[in-house]
Every structure is written in structure tokens, then in C-alpha cells.
Design an enzyme around this catalytic site. Structure first.
Site, PDB file in Angstrom:
ATOM      1  N   ARG A  30      -6.023  -7.059  -6.493  1.00 47.49           N
ATOM      2  CA  ARG A  30      -6.582  -5.792  -5.907  1.00 47.49           C
ATOM      3  C   ARG A  30      -7.892  -5.343  -6.632  1.00 47.49           C
ATOM      4  O   ARG A  30      -8.040  -4.180  -6.546  1.00 47.49           O
ATOM      5  CB  ARG A  30      -5.670  -4.825  -5.783  1.00 47.49           C
ATOM      6  CG  ARG A  30      -4.238  -5.447  -4.680  1.00 47.49           C
ATOM      7  CD  ARG A  30      -3.108  -4.194  -4.606  1.00 47.49           C
ATOM      8  NE  ARG A  30      -2.121  -4.944  -3.688  1.00 47.49           N
ATOM      9  CZ  ARG A  30      -2.042  -4.816  -2.371  1.00 47.49           C
ATOM     10  NH1 ARG A  30      -2.940  -4.094  -1.787  1.00 47.49           N
ATOM     11  NH2 ARG A  30      -0.965  -5.415  -1.743  1.00 47.49           N
ATOM     12  N   ASP A  75     -12.259 -18.039  -3.995  1.00 46.80           N
ATOM     13  CA  ASP A  75     -12.375 -17.995  -2.609  1.00 46.80           C
ATOM     14  C   ASP A  75     -13.846 -17.387  -2.345  1.00 46.80           C
ATOM     15  O   ASP A  75     -14.126 -16.896  -1.207  1.00 46.80           O
ATOM     16  CB  ASP A  75     -11.480 -16.651  -2.179  1.00 46.80           C
ATOM     17  CG  ASP A  75     -11.840 -15.384  -2.834  1.00 46.80           C
ATOM     18  OD1 ASP A  75     -12.393 -15.217  -3.819  1.00 46.80           O
ATOM     19  OD2 ASP A  75     -11.139 -14.131  -2.556  1.00 46.80           O
ATOM     20  N   TYR A  94     -13.342  -0.207  -1.823  1.00 45.08           N
ATOM     21  CA  TYR A  94     -12.891  -1.594  -2.215  1.00 45.08           C
ATOM     22  C   TYR A  94     -12.672  -2.474  -1.210  1.00 45.08           C
ATOM     23  O   TYR A  94     -11.904  -2.454  -0.272  1.00 45.08           O
ATOM     24  CB  TYR A  94     -11.503  -1.409  -3.126  1.00 45.08           C
ATOM     25  CG  TYR A  94     -11.144  -2.742  -3.709  1.00 45.08           C
ATOM     26  CD1 TYR A  94     -11.735  -3.423  -4.594  1.00 45.08           C
ATOM     27  CD2 TYR A  94     -10.102  -3.725  -3.217  1.00 45.08           C
ATOM     28  CE1 TYR A  94     -11.606  -4.750  -5.150  1.00 45.08           C
ATOM     29  CE2 TYR A  94      -9.661  -4.823  -3.516  1.00 45.08           C
ATOM     30  CZ  TYR A  94     -10.498  -5.483  -4.566  1.00 45.08           C
ATOM     31  OH  TYR A  94     -10.163  -6.620  -4.943  1.00 45.08           O
ATOM     32  N   HIS A 102      -6.432 -14.643  -1.008  1.00 45.80           N
ATOM     33  CA  HIS A 102      -7.811 -14.798  -1.754  1.00 45.80           C
ATOM     34  C   HIS A 102      -7.973 -16.088  -2.672  1.00 45.80           C
ATOM     35  O   HIS A 102      -8.074 -15.867  -3.784  1.00 45.80           O
ATOM     36  CB  HIS A 102      -7.902 -13.259  -2.357  1.00 45.80           C
ATOM     37  CG  HIS A 102      -8.096 -12.265  -1.604  1.00 45.80           C
ATOM     38  ND1 HIS A 102      -9.030 -11.952  -1.088  1.00 45.80           N
ATOM     39  CD2 HIS A 102      -7.217 -11.374  -1.388  1.00 45.80           C
ATOM     40  CE1 HIS A 102      -8.934 -10.680  -0.384  1.00 45.80           C
ATOM     41  NE2 HIS A 102      -7.758 -10.385  -0.711  1.00 45.80           N
ATOM     42  N   LYS A 150     -13.513  -8.155  -5.474  1.00 45.60           N
ATOM     43  CA  LYS A 150     -14.188  -7.826  -6.376  1.00 45.60           C
ATOM     44  C   LYS A 150     -15.664  -8.645  -6.295  1.00 45.60           C
ATOM     45  O   LYS A 150     -15.913  -9.505  -5.204  1.00 45.60           O
ATOM     46  CB  LYS A 150     -13.667  -8.531  -7.565  1.00 45.60           C
ATOM     47  CG  LYS A 150     -12.754  -7.535  -8.410  1.00 45.60           C
ATOM     48  CD  LYS A 150     -13.684  -6.466  -9.104  1.00 45.60           C
ATOM     49  CE  LYS A 150     -12.818  -5.323  -9.777  1.00 45.60           C
ATOM     50  NZ  LYS A 150     -13.408  -4.143  -9.913  1.00 45.60           N
ATOM     51  N   ASP A 151     -16.511  -8.376  -7.013  1.00 42.90           N
ATOM     52  CA  ASP A 151     -17.905  -8.727  -7.078  1.00 42.90           C
ATOM     53  C   ASP A 151     -18.043 -10.235  -7.260  1.00 42.90           C
ATOM     54  O   ASP A 151     -18.901 -10.939  -6.615  1.00 42.90           O
ATOM     55  CB  ASP A 151     -18.845  -8.127  -8.044  1.00 42.90           C
ATOM     56  CG  ASP A 151     -18.403  -6.508  -8.036  1.00 42.90           C
ATOM     57  OD1 ASP A 151     -18.504  -5.940  -6.799  1.00 42.90           O
ATOM     58  OD2 ASP A 151     -18.180  -6.130  -9.184  1.00 42.90           O
ATOM     59  N   ASP A 165     -17.854 -14.032  -0.289  1.00 40.45           N
ATOM     60  CA  ASP A 165     -16.551 -14.465  -0.050  1.00 40.45           C
ATOM     61  C   ASP A 165     -16.549 -14.266   1.634  1.00 40.45           C
ATOM     62  O   ASP A 165     -16.743 -12.915   1.702  1.00 40.45           O
ATOM     63  CB  ASP A 165     -15.556 -13.379  -0.747  1.00 40.45           C
ATOM     64  CG  ASP A 165     -14.048 -13.742  -0.206  1.00 40.45           C
ATOM     65  OD1 ASP A 165     -14.008 -14.364   0.603  1.00 40.45           O
ATOM     66  OD2 ASP A 165     -13.216 -13.301  -1.134  1.00 40.45           O
ATOM     67  N   ASN A 214     -33.625  -9.550   2.334  1.00 45.99           N
ATOM     68  CA  ASN A 214     -33.117 -10.009   1.025  1.00 45.99           C
ATOM     69  C   ASN A 214     -31.371  -9.601   1.065  1.00 45.99           C
ATOM     70  O   ASN A 214     -31.031  -8.674   1.666  1.00 45.99           O
ATOM     71  CB  ASN A 214     -33.823  -8.928  -0.003  1.00 45.99           C
ATOM     72  CG  ASN A 214     -33.353  -9.440  -1.381  1.00 45.99           C
ATOM     73  OD1 ASN A 214     -32.201  -9.579  -2.019  1.00 45.99           O
ATOM     74  ND2 ASN A 214     -34.329  -9.877  -2.140  1.00 45.99           N
TER      75      ASN A 214
HETATM   76  P1  13P Z   1     -11.570 -11.461  -4.065  1.00 50.67           P
HETATM   77  O1  13P Z   1     -12.669 -10.424  -4.649  1.00 50.67           O
HETATM   78  O2  13P Z   1     -11.693 -12.632  -4.871  1.00 50.67           O
HETATM   79  O3  13P Z   1     -11.698 -11.445  -2.612  1.00 50.67           O
HETATM   80  O4  13P Z   1     -10.297 -10.848  -4.548  1.00 50.67           O
HETATM   81  C1  13P Z   1      -9.718  -9.705  -3.890  1.00 50.67           C
HETATM   82  C2  13P Z   1      -8.339  -9.166  -4.333  1.00 50.67           C
HETATM   83  O5  13P Z   1      -7.950  -8.095  -4.013  1.00 50.67           O
HETATM   84  C3  13P Z   1      -7.248 -10.079  -5.161  1.00 50.67           C
HETATM   85  O6  13P Z   1      -6.066  -9.499  -5.325  1.00 50.67           O
HETATM   86  P1  13P Z   2      -3.810  -6.701   2.519  1.00 46.15           P
HETATM   87  O1  13P Z   2      -4.043  -5.158   2.948  1.00 46.15           O
HETATM   88  O2  13P Z   2      -4.358  -7.491   3.672  1.00 46.15           O
HETATM   89  O3  13P Z   2      -2.639  -7.039   2.006  1.00 46.15           O
HETATM   90  O4  13P Z   2      -5.143  -6.759   1.408  1.00 46.15           O
HETATM   91  C1  13P Z   2      -4.886  -6.439   0.034  1.00 46.15           C
HETATM   92  C2  13P Z   2      -5.916  -7.109  -0.628  1.00 46.15           C
HETATM   93  O5  13P Z   2      -6.518  -7.677  -0.396  1.00 46.15           O
HETATM   94  C3  13P Z   2      -5.663  -7.093  -2.256  1.00 46.15           C
HETATM   95  O6  13P Z   2      -5.577  -8.388  -2.670  1.00 46.15           O
HETATM   96 MG    MG Z   3     -11.127 -12.829  -1.321  1.00 41.93          MG
HETATM   97 MG    MG Z   4     -13.184 -13.717  -4.948  1.00 43.70          MG
END
Ligand code: 13P
Ligand code: 13P
Ligand code: MG
Ligand code: MG
Length: 385
Positions: free
Chosen positions: A267, A53, A230, A19, A233-234, A12, A105
């Protein structure tokens, strides 16, 4: 016979309006970059796609797994993409690019990768699964069903080639050092399930047929383990070979019809159903979700990719999506309460501990009675008695 390697490397590096989706200009940049990779003979062929994303680079070559040239090609593509994403002020530009310099890698540097090397069969159907808003353990349940559940895979019962079972290689992703175990089905199914049920810890890395033929490979990279916090996510990928002595493509896809509950979503802190969707629906919007998985089918032919076909873009999966959306709607009503929200332990790397720290030194060792007219009255009357 020359062996073919499929490398799916993803990251990402920024997305539109939150996202949600990889912008077209990043997809174009990646195609241009991988085309140069073909011209320089680093890879044979490629397909660029996205899961929400996450930018997905699907590549074929003859250099084997973990090849520095192939990994550098992907890394450089993500670096160039990050620069462009930053220039355009795209949201979370460079989100998964956790290392400053490439060290041979992409493992441990942020991007995720699944790779598989095999001698091509006379016909080689494969599917690349690409998930958004979840973690690698999301593939545990469907992969178990594909290779070990005869109620999912008819071939386990009626095809002598599958009848002997499979070997699962599992990774303990909590351990900081590489840590694997292998288990055989059907005889070790119960032990296997004891591990696979802990989706946040034990993740299927590879699956082999009993004669050693590789059939599935999953990206097990954990972003928070690398970043120490954090960052997203993976959003794992998986490569699965189908047919001719392996589960049929329909048996592979059938395993995603539940749709089962996974960790991720908003999140990275919530449980929700993993919806199987076509590319047109590969965009997580409601509460940044629900988590989704797309499936691109290819034929691998003399090291080249023929396809793809967008396998979940089929009305036959509507019923699973509808069920998933009902479950999502139900879970959302529960707001910040477990099990919709993940447990405190699972949220160790999120921003929750910062909030918890504020409460920590307010805990005392006796029950607190607030000061007020009512409590004073009670105190007085009990002293008269
Ligand atoms: P991604 O891992 O897809 O960037 O999503 C992050 C996130 O916190 C969505 O709420
Ligand atoms: P922000 O702190 O930019 O709102 O990010 C939170 C987030 O990415 C969880 O989705
Ligand atoms: Mg993202
Ligand atoms: Mg993602």
C-alpha cells in the site's frame, strides 16, 4: 554530430492477480505500438519490458528530451493498453493514467519518465534501472555511492577522469513548482548527504561529470502529488551511462548490493529492502514486495539499442537478495508499527487519514478514567479519606 536521446517512459496500466506483473498481452500491444512509432520515424529503436506491474518503454531517438511526438507515442500506447486492460478486467487497469487528455508531455499526467541526451562515445554502455513498489528517492543512496563513495567506486581514486568528482542536480519533489539545486562532490558531500538522506523530499534528477558530461537521469514524478491521493507508488526508472571516463558497469551495479531500505512495499506505506533481481524475479508477491529493482544493460550504437543483458540475473547478487529477504522477514514481524510502517506524515495521501478522522473528535483535554466497578470503588474510598 547527431545527439542520441534515450527516453524511458513507464506507467502501471494494470496487472495480473493484484499489483504483481504486467500481462503478456500488454507487452505485446506496447511492442506493436512502438514498432509503428519506428515506422513513422518518431523513434529509432525501442525495447519493451516490465518491472513487476509497471510497463516500461525504453526508446531511442534524435528529437531531444521532452519531445511531444515521443511523449505522445508513449501516452497513446498506455491509453490503448488501458482500454485492453479494462476490457480484460485486469486489476487496477489504467492505474497511473491520471489525465484525460494529452497535453504535450507525460509529465504531471501520471506516467514517469527519465531522459538523457548525449553524443555517443566510440562505445556507449548504458543501464536502465526499473524499480517496483518504491519512490524516486530510492535511487539517492546507490547514485551517491556510484559517484561519490570511493569505497564503492574504485575509479574515483584511481581513474584521473573521475578524480575531479561529479555534479548532482537535486529536485525538491514536495514543492508544487519545479525546484532544483546543484551540488559538487567531493567538496560538498556533507551538504549533499544532508539533502539526499531525506529520500521522500530531495531526489537526484541528474548527475554530470565535472566537465558537463551527463551520466545519470532519474524519473522524479510523484503520483500522489498529481492525483492528490495515493493511487500506487511511483516505481521510478533511472538511466546510467558507464565506462570510458565514468564509473564502470560493475561499479554502478555494486551500489545496489546492500540492499538498502526504501519507502513503498504494501500500500506504498512500508519500509523494506530494495532487492536487486533479474527479470524472472521481477514480481512483488510477499506483502506486495519486497520492493525490487531490475537492471537492463544496453550498448547504444548509432541511435539503436543493442541488448539487453539482464544484469542482476547473476548468482553474485544472491547474497544481497538473501540478506534483503532476512531483513524483510524481520521487518514484517513488526506489523503496523513504525518504522516498518511509514510515519503518519508520510502517509498523508494514503487511506490512513480517513481512519484517523474517525478518532479525531474523541480526543479530550484530561485523562479519561473508564466507568466501572473498580473505578467507582476507588472514587468512594478516596471521598471517605
Ligand atoms: P504499485 O505502485 O506497484 O501499483 O503498488 C501499489 C500497492 O499499493 C502495492 O501494495
Ligand atoms: P484495493 O482497495 O483494491 O484492495 O487496493 C488496495 C491497494 O491497491 C493497495 O495495495
Ligand atoms: Mg499497480
Ligand atoms: Mg508498480
Amino acid at each position: 554530430m547527431v545527439e542520441t536521446t534515450i527516453s524511458v517512459i513507464k506507467a502501471d496500466i494494470g496487472s495480473l492477480a493484484g499489483h504483481v506483473i504486467v500481462p503478456d498481452f500488454l507487452l505485446e500491444l506496447a511492442r506493436k505500438s512502438l514498432k509503428e512509432g519506428v515506422e513513422k520515424k518518431i523513434i529509432n529503436d525501442f525495447h519493451v519490458s516490465h518491472a513487476g506491474d509497471d510497463l516500461e518503454l525504453i526508446m531511442t531517438h534524435n528529437k531531444g528530451e521532452g519531445n511531444p511526438e515521443v511523449h505522445r507515442l508513449a501516452w497513446d500506447t498506455f491509453i490503448k493498453g488501458t482500454e485492453l486492460a479494462r476490457k480484460n478486467k485486469i486489476y487496477a487497469a489504467g492505474q497511473d493514467m491520471l489525465a484525460d487528455t494529452f497535453s504535450g508531455n507525460v509529465k504531471g499526467m501520471g506516467p514517469g519518465s527519465a531522459e538523457m541526451t548525449f553524443e555517443e562515445r566510440p562505445s556507449e554502455p548504458v543501464v536502465v534501472f526499473m524499480a517496483d513498489k518504491t519512490e524516486p528517492g530510492a535511487y539517492n543512496l546507490p547514485l551517491y555511492k556510484i559517484y561519490a563513495d570511493p569505497f564503492n567506486t574504485a575509479g574515483l581514486v584511481i581513474d584521473p577522469n573521475l578524480h575531479d568528482g561529479f555534479i548532482f542536480v537535486i529536485q525538491d519533489v514536495i514543492k508544487q513548482v519545479p525546484c532544483f539545486i546543484s551540488m559538487k562532490t567531493p567538496e560538498e558531500s556533507y551538504d549533499l548527504l544532508a539533502l539526499l538522506g531525506s529520500t521522500g523530499r530531495y531526489t537526484i534528477k541528474k548527475v554530470y561529470r565535472r566537465d558537463g558530461m551527463v551520466t545519470a537521469s532519474v524519473s522524479t514524478d510523484k503520483l500522489h502529488a498529481i492525483a492528490g491521493k495515493y493511487v500506487g507508488k511511483d516505481d521510478p526508472v533511472a538511466i546510467v551511462r558507464a565506462h570510458s571516463g565514468l564509473p564502470a558497469m560493475g561499479e554502478v551495479l555494486e551500489a545496489f548490493t546492500l540492499p538498502h531500505l526504501v519507502a513503498g512495499w504494501m500500500r506504498g506505506s512500508h519500509t523494506g529492502p530494495l532487492l536487486p533481481v533479474g527479470l524472472k524475479d521481477s514480481r512483488c508477491t510477499r506483502f506486495d514486495g519486497p520492493p525490487r529493482v531490475v537492471a537492463l544493460g544496453f550498448q547504444v550504437s548509432n541511435g539503436m539499442l543493442v541488448g539487453p543483458v539482464d544484469l542482476f540475473d547473476d548468482v553474485a547478487f544472491d547474497i544481497s537478495r538473501q540478506r534483503g529477504m532476512k531483513v524483510a522477514d524481520y521487518l514484517r514481524r513488526q506489523g503496523p508499527f513504525q518504522p516498518h510502517r511509514l510515519s503518519e506524515e508520510e502517509m498523508e495521501y494514503t487511506t490512513l487519514p480517513k481512519v484517523m478522522a474517525r478518532c479525531e473528535n474523541r480526543f479530550v483535554n484530561e485523562e479519561i478514567v473508564p466507568k466501572g466497578k473498580e473505578t467507582e470503588k476507588k472514587k468512594k474510598s478516596s471521598s471517605v479519606e
